[in-house]
Write a protein that holds these residues in place. Structure first.
Motif, PDB file in Angstrom:
ATOM      1  N   LYS A 189      14.982   4.054  -0.839  1.00  0.00           N
ATOM      2  CA  LYS A 189      15.115   2.805  -1.603  1.00  0.00           C
ATOM      3  C   LYS A 189      14.062   1.777  -1.187  1.00  0.00           C
ATOM      4  CE  LYS A 189      19.461   2.420  -0.380  1.00  0.00           C
ATOM      5  NZ  LYS A 189      19.685   3.749   0.219  1.00  0.00           N
ATOM      6  N   THR A 190      13.833   1.647   0.109  1.00  0.00           N
ATOM      7  CA  THR A 190      12.813   0.697   0.583  1.00  0.00           C
ATOM      8  C   THR A 190      11.421   1.144   0.160  1.00  0.00           C
ATOM      9  OG1 THR A 190      14.224   0.214   2.494  1.00  0.00           O
ATOM     10  CG2 THR A 190      11.930  -0.489   2.609  1.00  0.00           C
ATOM     11  N   MET A 191      11.153   2.425   0.219  1.00  0.00           N
ATOM     12  CA  MET A 191       9.851   2.936  -0.219  1.00  0.00           C
ATOM     13  C   MET A 191       9.626   2.662  -1.708  1.00  0.00           C
ATOM     14  SD  MET A 191       7.957   4.606   2.127  1.00  0.00           S
ATOM     15  CE  MET A 191       7.164   6.002   1.345  1.00  0.00           C
ATOM     16  N   LEU A 192      10.676   2.815  -2.512  1.00  0.00           N
ATOM     17  CA  LEU A 192      10.560   2.523  -3.939  1.00  0.00           C
ATOM     18  C   LEU A 192      10.228   1.053  -4.178  1.00  0.00           C
ATOM     19  CD1 LEU A 192      13.503   4.581  -5.473  1.00  0.00           C
ATOM     20  CD2 LEU A 192      11.085   4.829  -6.044  1.00  0.00           C
ATOM     21  N   ALA A 193      10.858   0.153  -3.408  1.00  0.00           N
ATOM     22  CA  ALA A 193      10.575  -1.272  -3.570  1.00  0.00           C
ATOM     23  C   ALA A 193       9.127  -1.582  -3.226  1.00  0.00           C
ATOM     24  CB  ALA A 193      11.522  -2.080  -2.680  1.00  0.00           C
ATOM     25  N   LYS A 194       8.599  -0.994  -2.161  1.00  0.00           N
ATOM     26  CA  LYS A 194       7.193  -1.223  -1.794  1.00  0.00           C
ATOM     27  C   LYS A 194       6.246  -0.624  -2.832  1.00  0.00           C
ATOM     28  CE  LYS A 194       7.925  -1.552   3.193  1.00  0.00           C
ATOM     29  NZ  LYS A 194       7.562  -1.030   4.519  1.00  0.00           N
ATOM     30  N   ALA A 195       6.613   0.529  -3.392  1.00  0.00           N
ATOM     31  CA  ALA A 195       5.780   1.125  -4.433  1.00  0.00           C
ATOM     32  C   ALA A 195       5.761   0.253  -5.681  1.00  0.00           C
ATOM     33  CB  ALA A 195       6.291   2.525  -4.772  1.00  0.00           C
ATOM     34  N   VAL A 196       6.891  -0.359  -6.014  1.00  0.00           N
ATOM     35  CA  VAL A 196       6.936  -1.272  -7.162  1.00  0.00           C
ATOM     36  C   VAL A 196       5.989  -2.441  -6.941  1.00  0.00           C
ATOM     37  CG1 VAL A 196       8.408  -2.938  -8.346  1.00  0.00           C
ATOM     38  CG2 VAL A 196       9.236  -0.644  -7.930  1.00  0.00           C
ATOM     39  N   ALA A 197       6.021  -3.029  -5.743  1.00  0.00           N
ATOM     40  CA  ALA A 197       5.142  -4.155  -5.447  1.00  0.00           C
ATOM     41  C   ALA A 197       3.676  -3.747  -5.481  1.00  0.00           C
ATOM     42  CB  ALA A 197       5.497  -4.740  -4.078  1.00  0.00           C
ATOM     43  N   THR A 198       3.365  -2.539  -4.994  1.00  0.00           N
ATOM     44  CA  THR A 198       1.972  -2.080  -4.999  1.00  0.00           C
ATOM     45  C   THR A 198       1.483  -1.810  -6.414  1.00  0.00           C
ATOM     46  OG1 THR A 198       2.317  -1.077  -2.826  1.00  0.00           O
ATOM     47  CG2 THR A 198       0.376  -0.375  -4.069  1.00  0.00           C
ATOM     48  N   ASN A 222       0.816  -1.217   0.000  1.00  0.00           N
ATOM     49  CA  ASN A 222       0.000   0.000   0.000  1.00  0.00           C
ATOM     50  C   ASN A 222       0.853   1.273   0.000  1.00  0.00           C
ATOM     51  OD1 ASN A 222      -2.433   1.352  -0.116  1.00  0.00           O
ATOM     52  ND2 ASN A 222      -2.705   1.413   2.099  1.00  0.00           N
ATOM     53  N   VAL A 223       1.855   1.305  -0.876  1.00  0.00           N
ATOM     54  CA  VAL A 223       2.684   2.505  -1.081  1.00  0.00           C
ATOM     55  C   VAL A 223       2.634   2.836  -2.570  1.00  0.00           C
ATOM     56  CG1 VAL A 223       4.971   3.529  -0.893  1.00  0.00           C
ATOM     57  CG2 VAL A 223       4.188   1.918   0.850  1.00  0.00           C
ATOM     58  N   ARG A 224       2.221   4.045  -2.906  1.00  0.00           N
ATOM     59  CA  ARG A 224       2.075   4.461  -4.305  1.00  0.00           C
ATOM     60  C   ARG A 224       3.237   5.355  -4.726  1.00  0.00           C
ATOM     61  NH1 ARG A 224      -1.593   1.159  -6.703  1.00  0.00           N
ATOM     62  NH2 ARG A 224      -3.305   0.723  -5.250  1.00  0.00           N
ATOM     63  N   TRP A 225       3.315   5.548  -6.069  1.00  0.00           N
ATOM     64  CA  TRP A 225       4.353   6.441  -6.591  1.00  0.00           C
ATOM     65  C   TRP A 225       4.179   7.849  -6.026  1.00  0.00           C
ATOM     66  CZ3 TRP A 225       7.975   3.631  -8.058  1.00  0.00           C
ATOM     67  CH2 TRP A 225       7.876   2.600  -8.994  1.00  0.00           C
ATOM     68  N   ASP A 226       2.934   8.291  -5.827  1.00  0.00           N
ATOM     69  CA  ASP A 226       2.687   9.652  -5.344  1.00  0.00           C
ATOM     70  C   ASP A 226       3.163   9.851  -3.914  1.00  0.00           C
ATOM     71  OD1 ASP A 226       1.543  10.148  -7.775  1.00  0.00           O
ATOM     72  OD2 ASP A 226      -0.515   9.764  -7.094  1.00  0.00           O
ATOM     73  N   ASP A 227       3.335   8.753  -3.171  1.00  0.00           N
ATOM     74  CA  ASP A 227       3.811   8.874  -1.795  1.00  0.00           C
ATOM     75  C   ASP A 227       5.307   9.138  -1.718  1.00  0.00           C
ATOM     76  OD1 ASP A 227       1.230   8.328  -0.979  1.00  0.00           O
ATOM     77  OD2 ASP A 227       1.578   6.169  -0.844  1.00  0.00           O
ATOM     78  N   ILE A 228       5.997   9.060  -2.853  1.00  0.00           N
ATOM     79  CA  ILE A 228       7.453   9.249  -2.886  1.00  0.00           C
ATOM     80  C   ILE A 228       7.748  10.535  -3.645  1.00  0.00           C
ATOM     81  CG2 ILE A 228       9.652   8.239  -3.579  1.00  0.00           C
ATOM     82  CD1 ILE A 228       8.270   5.517  -3.539  1.00  0.00           C
ATOM     83  N   ALA A 229       8.428  11.440  -2.995  1.00  0.00           N
ATOM     84  CA  ALA A 229       8.749  12.728  -3.614  1.00  0.00           C
ATOM     85  C   ALA A 229       9.969  12.593  -4.516  1.00  0.00           C
ATOM     86  CB  ALA A 229       9.009  13.772  -2.527  1.00  0.00           C
ATOM     87  N   ASP A 230       9.929  13.315  -5.655  1.00  0.00           N
ATOM     88  CA  ASP A 230      11.068  13.360  -6.578  1.00  0.00           C
ATOM     89  C   ASP A 230      11.376  11.950  -7.095  1.00  0.00           C
ATOM     90  OD1 ASP A 230      13.033  14.703  -8.038  1.00  0.00           O
ATOM     91  OD2 ASP A 230      14.541  14.368  -6.484  1.00  0.00           O
TER      92      ASP A 230
END
Length: 512
Positions: free
Chosen positions: A279-288, A229-237
């Motif tokens: 980096k961890t947030m990006l991995a979770k966003a990829v899975a979501t 449940n982490v989206r691309w919009d949750d990650i800045a830049d």
């Protein structure tokens, strides 16, 4: 599906009505008609059983069918006994003729009437007059509504026309309510079935046959995340990193027919960068975004004190990933798990774990179904310590740098979206002052600045006074002064020398 549930509800209503009619005819003595109804009920239940998939519900209907069959046999036995009384094969008497009191039965086991046994009895007993029984309803034809209408019309034939119209209207309204109720029940059943199907999909369980059950339970409990449940919009830049990850991981899931042959998906992706860059947030966003099952792995998860158990854990991890495919295996701080082999400090068990991981990474591609892929995502802060063989298998190597001015401003807005700020707070000016800060550092600055007003408010108060403070006095807006004070306390965590080392490694081994 709604239509099938509606038909099923109607068939259940017909079964209930036919059972009721059969029992009523049996109680009234009309056994032939009762047998017809019982036979129809047994056949209807048999057809209904063919449409039921739930084993518990099917077993209950089978019990009902057996009970109805027992009642059918009882009524049939009564009917046979009555037919035996009506017929007499030895005397060749017609079935429907009545025996007079002057006749003596041919069967010696049947006593003759009193007048035939003793001639002194006079006058002979008066024959019993059989009065017709109460009127019974005619067996219904077709649906219950038609039978109800017919019975109501037959009742109303002796009454006036106005009474018959009232009865028919009452029956029609009752039937309309019943149909509306059955439609509502069918919708509820459909919703339950859909919920059940979704639940079954979500509760897909790995078959632990041939593996240690405790290991399987440990991996599912500690590693498996089905909805990060982490989206691309949750990650800045990090727009460039998002684009590369989308091309390497997300698009092969969306277009499996295109990514075949030489365009096959990457076996692994390595994210390199300083700590706290997301980096961890990006991995979770990829899975979501992919809708894949997410396996979050660390070195402690795959380490055991028993000999050979760590290799089993690695193999079991990839077997589970293939079972839950499409899936994403994210190995955080992979340098601690797969450092360079052949060094003096390397242990034998560590070498076996690395070898098993490399073997499993070579066999993760499913050639039969490209959509059922297992993607390995790895993150590290020390890419220069990774083994060369692992670096080769991680074909795509992406540099996650510190956020730029736009990224810092976007990150500030994301962190402050639930916090009230003053009108004179300039987000762009604060972002320019945070140059060189990582994403985690900026989050810490925002957290500390949002607590400055509370710290000033509770300064010098006793614990009882702090507990009695109203919430409105504590939740004060964040001002520029709060950010200035927070930045004086929290410094950047990444030095220029570290950034130069990352840039040099990417210039030599990068694959963006």
């Amino acid at each position: 599906m709604t239509e099938s549930l509606y038909k099923m509800n109607l068939s259940i209503a017909d079964i209930c009505e036919n059972t009721k009619m059969g029992r009523e005819f049996a109680l009234l003595g009309n056994y032939e008609t009762a047998l017809v109804y019982y036979q129809g009920v047994v056949q209807q239940i048999h057809r209904l059983l063919q449409t039921i998939n739930d084993p518990i519900r099917k077993e209950r209907w089978q019990q009902i069918q057996q009970q109805i069959a027992q009642e059918y046999e009882q009524v049939k036995d009564i009917q046979n006994i009555l037919n035996g009384f009506k017929s007499d094969s030895h005397c060749d008497r017609p079935i429907n003729t009545r025996m007079t009191y002057d006749e003596v039965p041919c069967d010696p086991d049947i006593w003759p009437p009193p007048s035939a046994r003793d001639p002194d009895i006079w006058p002979p007993p008066t024959p019993i007059e059989h009065k017709p029984g109460p009127p019974v309803r005619q067996p219904r034809v077709g649906r219950r509504s038609e039978a109800t209408k017919t019975s109501n019309v037959s009742r109303g034939s002796n009454s006036n026309k106005t009474g018959g119209e009232k009865v028919s209207k009452r029956v029609e309204s009752r039937n309309a309510k019943r149909e509306e109720k059955s439609k509502k029940e069918s919708k509820k059943e459909e919703a339950k079935e859909e919920t059940k199907e979704d639940k079954e999909k979500d509760e897909k369980k790995f078959d632990s046959t041939g593996y240690d059950k405790d290991l399987v339970e440990m991996l599912e409990r500690d590693i498996l995340q089905k909805h990060p449940n982490v989206r691309w919009d949750d990650i800045a830049d990090l727009e460039e990193a998002k684009r590369l990850l989308e091309e390497a991981v997300v698009l092969p899931m969306w277009m499996p027919d295109f990514f075949k042959g030489i365009r096959r998906p990457w076996k692994g992706v390595l994210m390199v960068g300083p700590p706290g860059t997301g980096k961890t947030m990006l991995a979770k966003a990829v899975a979501t975004e992919c809708g894949t099952t997410f396996f979050n792995v660390s070195s402690s998860t795959l380490t055991s004190k028993y000999r050979g158990e760590s290799e089993k854990l690695v193999r079991l991890l990839f077997e589970m990933a293939r079972f839950y495919a499409p899936s994403t295996i994210f190995v955080d701080e992979i340098d601690s798990l797969c450092s360079r082999r052949g060094t003096d400090s390397e242990h034998e068990a560590s070498r076996r774990v690395k070898s098993e991981l490399l073997i499993q990474m070579d066999g993760i591609t499913n050639n039969e179904d490209p959509s059922k892929v297992v993607m390995v995502l790895a993150a590290t802060n020390f890419p220069w310590d990774i083994d060369e063989a692992l670096r080769r298998r991680l074909e795509k190597r992406i540099y996650i740098s510190l956020p730029n001015s736009d990224g810092r401003e976007a990150l500030l807005r994301i962190n402050l979206k639930e916090v009230e700020v003053t009108e004179d707070l300039d987000i762009s000016e604060v972002a320019s002052k945070l140059d060189g800060y990582s994403g985690a550092d900026i989050t810490n600055v925002c957290r500390d600045a949002s607590m400055m007003a509370m710290r000033r408010k509770i300064a010098g108060l006793t614990p009882d006074e702090i507990r009695n403070l109203p919430k409105e006095e504590l939740e004060l807006p964040v001002s520029p002064g709060d950010f200035e004070e927070a930045m004086r306390k929290i410094n950047k965590s990444v030095s220029k020398q570290d950034l130069e080392k990352y840039e040099d490694w990417m210039a030599e081994f990068g694959s963006i």
